[in-house]
Motif scaffolding. Structure first.
Motif, PDB file in Angstrom:
ATOM      1  N   LYS A   1       2.198   9.189   4.084  1.00 24.46           N
ATOM      2  CA  LYS A   1       1.947  10.013   5.268  1.00 24.46           C
ATOM      3  C   LYS A   1       1.305   9.248   6.420  1.00 24.46           C
ATOM      4  O   LYS A   1       1.079   9.816   7.486  1.00 24.46           O
ATOM      5  CB  LYS A   1       1.065  11.205   4.890  1.00 24.46           C
ATOM      6  CG  LYS A   1       1.765  12.196   3.961  1.00 24.46           C
ATOM      7  CD  LYS A   1       0.846  13.356   3.637  1.00 24.46           C
ATOM      8  CE  LYS A   1       1.410  14.218   2.521  1.00 24.46           C
ATOM      9  NZ  LYS A   1       0.401  15.135   1.967  1.00 24.46           N
TER      10      LYS A   1
ATOM     11  N   PRO B   1      -6.585  -0.456  -2.628  1.00 27.06           N
ATOM     12  CA  PRO B   1      -7.035   0.356  -3.771  1.00 27.06           C
ATOM     13  C   PRO B   1      -6.650  -0.205  -5.136  1.00 27.06           C
ATOM     14  O   PRO B   1      -7.249   0.190  -6.122  1.00 27.06           O
ATOM     15  CB  PRO B   1      -6.359   1.720  -3.557  1.00 27.06           C
ATOM     16  CG  PRO B   1      -5.703   1.688  -2.235  1.00 27.06           C
ATOM     17  CD  PRO B   1      -5.634   0.265  -1.772  1.00 27.06           C
ATOM     18  N   VAL B   2      -5.665  -1.085  -5.208  1.00 24.45           N
ATOM     19  CA  VAL B   2      -5.227  -1.555  -6.528  1.00 24.45           C
ATOM     20  C   VAL B   2      -5.629  -3.002  -6.810  1.00 24.45           C
ATOM     21  O   VAL B   2      -5.256  -3.564  -7.839  1.00 24.45           O
ATOM     22  CB  VAL B   2      -3.697  -1.400  -6.715  1.00 24.45           C
ATOM     23  CG1 VAL B   2      -3.301   0.060  -6.542  1.00 24.45           C
ATOM     24  CG2 VAL B   2      -2.910  -2.287  -5.773  1.00 24.45           C
TER      25      VAL B   2
ATOM     26  N   LEU C   1       0.853  -1.194   0.000  1.00 27.08           N
ATOM     27  CA  LEU C   1       0.000   0.000   0.000  1.00 27.08           C
ATOM     28  C   LEU C   1       0.880   1.233   0.000  1.00 27.08           C
ATOM     29  O   LEU C   1       1.744   1.397   0.870  1.00 27.08           O
ATOM     30  CB  LEU C   1      -0.907   0.022   1.248  1.00 27.08           C
ATOM     31  CG  LEU C   1      -1.734   1.313   1.374  1.00 27.08           C
ATOM     32  CD1 LEU C   1      -2.857   1.341   0.345  1.00 27.08           C
ATOM     33  CD2 LEU C   1      -2.292   1.470   2.782  1.00 27.08           C
ATOM     34  N   ARG C   2       0.639   2.116  -0.966  1.00 28.78           N
ATOM     35  CA  ARG C   2       1.383   3.378  -0.983  1.00 28.78           C
ATOM     36  C   ARG C   2       0.639   4.384  -0.112  1.00 28.78           C
ATOM     37  O   ARG C   2      -0.480   4.797  -0.441  1.00 28.78           O
ATOM     38  CB  ARG C   2       1.491   3.916  -2.403  1.00 28.78           C
ATOM     39  CG  ARG C   2       2.393   5.156  -2.509  1.00 28.78           C
ATOM     40  CD  ARG C   2       2.292   5.822  -3.869  1.00 28.78           C
ATOM     41  NE  ARG C   2       2.508   4.890  -4.963  1.00 28.78           N
ATOM     42  CZ  ARG C   2       3.695   4.483  -5.396  1.00 28.78           C
ATOM     43  NH1 ARG C   2       4.793   4.951  -4.846  1.00 28.78           N
ATOM     44  NH2 ARG C   2       3.794   3.619  -6.383  1.00 28.78           N
ATOM     45  N   ALA C   3       1.236   4.738   1.015  1.00 27.92           N
ATOM     46  CA  ALA C   3       0.620   5.695   1.942  1.00 27.92           C
ATOM     47  C   ALA C   3       1.734   6.396   2.705  1.00 27.92           C
ATOM     48  O   ALA C   3       1.977   6.123   3.890  1.00 27.92           O
ATOM     49  CB  ALA C   3      -0.340   4.975   2.895  1.00 27.92           C
TER      50      ALA C   3
END
Lengths: 362, 362
Positions: free
Chosen positions: A45, A95-96, A41-43
């Motif tokens: 922050k 999300p992906v 997961l790209r997050a």
């Protein structure tokens, strides 16, 4: 005549033009040959990201320099696992990842670790899944049901097929047994192995009282939901199916089965008059209260050829099922009781369906 | 005999038992009678949450004391809007909304603001949607296609129907035209109004070269994707459909249309030999490069009864479509050009389908 290449029409740019260039795509989940699964997961922050996966405790993911959180599991047993990411306390879908366990009260993401389970797709002849739409006068809503037709089903041929009516659980939609339960894949495989007879499987929407989904729940709502569901089934769905499809329209060629709420509905619709089904099954059933089975006695044995009840030992409905079995014994109602491993989960129900369907219509 | 109520089997506990009690459920999105829409997300620890909604700029949501972020829009035009939440920079689906714009490269949540558009469900006779599964030897994968059959379709009757082959865009799955495009609802409504003739609509998977989805993309891949897609259509899908369904198996009774990548595929499959379709349409098409239409000339006018090309003025492919129209003019290929409002989005394509289908098979 031949065209010249006077115009340059690059064929590459299919996608919708994004407002700003997105970061490089990530892949999640990724199932390796050794059956380890990597979630990403790209997050950048987020301060904490946990993986919330079925049959596992929540586990922290690790953030990389690129802002992508990652977790690779140990090798997992072949199964379909629901999961979500817990991002600073909030549960999100991946999300992906397009694969989902759909649910009317909140879907989750899902990952399929392949193996040779009955719900793994194989290169066998495939049946088809048809969604039918209608307005239910009894339930007062627009709804749909799905019909699995087995490989080679031909509405123009003379052969008539038996039908299994297969009911989902509370919070599922009419697509629960296909999208999540993979009933069509299970039937394809069992039919190819000649373990199950070719049959239709009809998967209706299981709410007689749709308000039960939204709450608040009144004391009578659970009962009304079940009794009105029987009306939708007997007065709306079955007549439509028996008009449109080449099916044998007799109780001997009809089965009803369901999970959880649908298990309770199967027992209610299957054990109370009119007796429309010779085969009745409940998986992890929310078994009906006795008042709903008023009049049940051993005379039902002449009408129901197989009453099959399964529940996992770790299921929160296990004790209720045991008590229900005691009642059946007391009333001399013939039944088959299956105490299985597992809890109130789809892996149990896929296995239940795999065990049940070979016994039907024999 | 009557049962006593000796056992207490509460019928209320249908749902799976959660490990910890969840917070009270929130409802999102909520569409009010005045067509304002309220979006909600429980994320107490997030520092910034934006709503990323189609046809609108990103807008900050406001956090309440209960940790729920909220945004209520102005009254929105009746439409289906894709959206996601941007939580501290990361795009997420709405965890409590089941409606989605499905997409192979990442779905989004969706909200339907009802009205009297052609894709709003009405109480009219409904057709059915059937998903067929098969192994494609040409593309080398397992795939499915959907078939819409109109209300009253009966495989046992003698009537034969025309067929529209309807292709999705890059990144969509075979369910794109039904789940997102609502082609079945549009056809139900147009047929009920007698604006469109009853027809089947076949929605196949649009990738001749499935690797194009994953990248990296080689220079030839775009072309191979289109040419092999034509092979899957003519050699696999159409023969299966014409074997299973009561359809008129002649070019005069076949149409092909598609959006974006599928528009390019429709033009390629429709305008090159063998000429299998008398009706060819492209919506926001990624029009083929001229070398792919080698040999196209006015002789095609005898084979294609309607060549219908639409593109919105704000579409990033608009200029390419204009250039393609110039080529058709130069080559004396008859066509109908539709310059519409809008960009590269589903609302345009739903309207395109609504305008196109009444013209087919007349």
């Amino acid at each position: 005549m031949r065209f010249t290449l006077a115009l340059t029409m690059a064929f590459a740019a299919f996608a919708q033009a994004p407002a700003t260039p997105p970061p490089p795509p990530i892949r999640s989940p990724e199932v390796a040959a050794d059956r380890t699964v990597t979630f990403r997961l790209r997050a950048p922050k987020a301060t904490e990201v946990l993986l919330d996966r079925e049959f596992s405790k929540r586990t922290p993911m690790v953030k990389g320099d690129d802002g992508v959180w990652t977790l690779t599991t140990e090798p997992l047993a072949p199964e379909i696992y629901g999961y979500r990411f817990v991002v600073d306390g909030t549960l999100f879908l991946d999300p992906v990842n397009r694969m989902m366990k759909t649910n009317l009260l909140g879907s989750t993401s899902a990952v399929h670790v392949p193996g040779d389970n009955s719900w793994d797709e194989r290169d066998v002849p495939h049946g088809a899944l048809t969604e039918h739409f209608y307005e239910s006068k009894i339930a007062g809503d627009r709804r749909s049901y799905f019909v699995y037709t087995p490989p080679g089903y031909d509405a123009r041929a003379s052969k008539k097929y038996p039908v299994l009516y297969l009911l989902h659980g509370f919070s599922d939609g009419s697509d629960g047994w296909s999208v999540v339960g993979r009933a069509h894949v299970i039937l394809d495989n069992l039919i190819a192995e000649k373990k199950a007879l070719p049959m239709l499987v009809v998967m209706p929407l299981g709410y007689g009282e749709p308000a039960i989904l939204r709450g608040p729940r009144t004391p009578d709502m659970g009962r009304t939901n079940v009794t009105k569901h029987k009306e939708t089934l007997l007065q709306e769905v079955i007549p439509q199916v028996e008009k449109m499809y080449r099916v044998a329209a007799s109780p001997a060629e009809r089965a009803i089965a369901g999970l959880s709420m649908g298990g309770g509905e199967s027992l209610y619709s299957g054990l109370t008059a009119p007796h429309a089904f010779a085969y009745v099954a409940s998986f992890s059933g929310a078994v009906p209260e006795q008042a709903m089975l008023d009049g049940l006695d051993e005379s039902v044995n002449k009408k129901v050829k197989l009453l099959w009840i399964a529940c996992g030992k770790d299921d929160f409905l296990f004790k209720r099922n045991l008590a229900f079995i005691d009642v059946l014994k007391e009333k001399k109602v013939k039944h088959v009781w299956n105490e299985t491993e597992g809890a109130h989960t789809w892996p149990v129900w896929r296995r239940n369906l795999t065990v049940l369907t070979p016994m039907l219509f024999r």
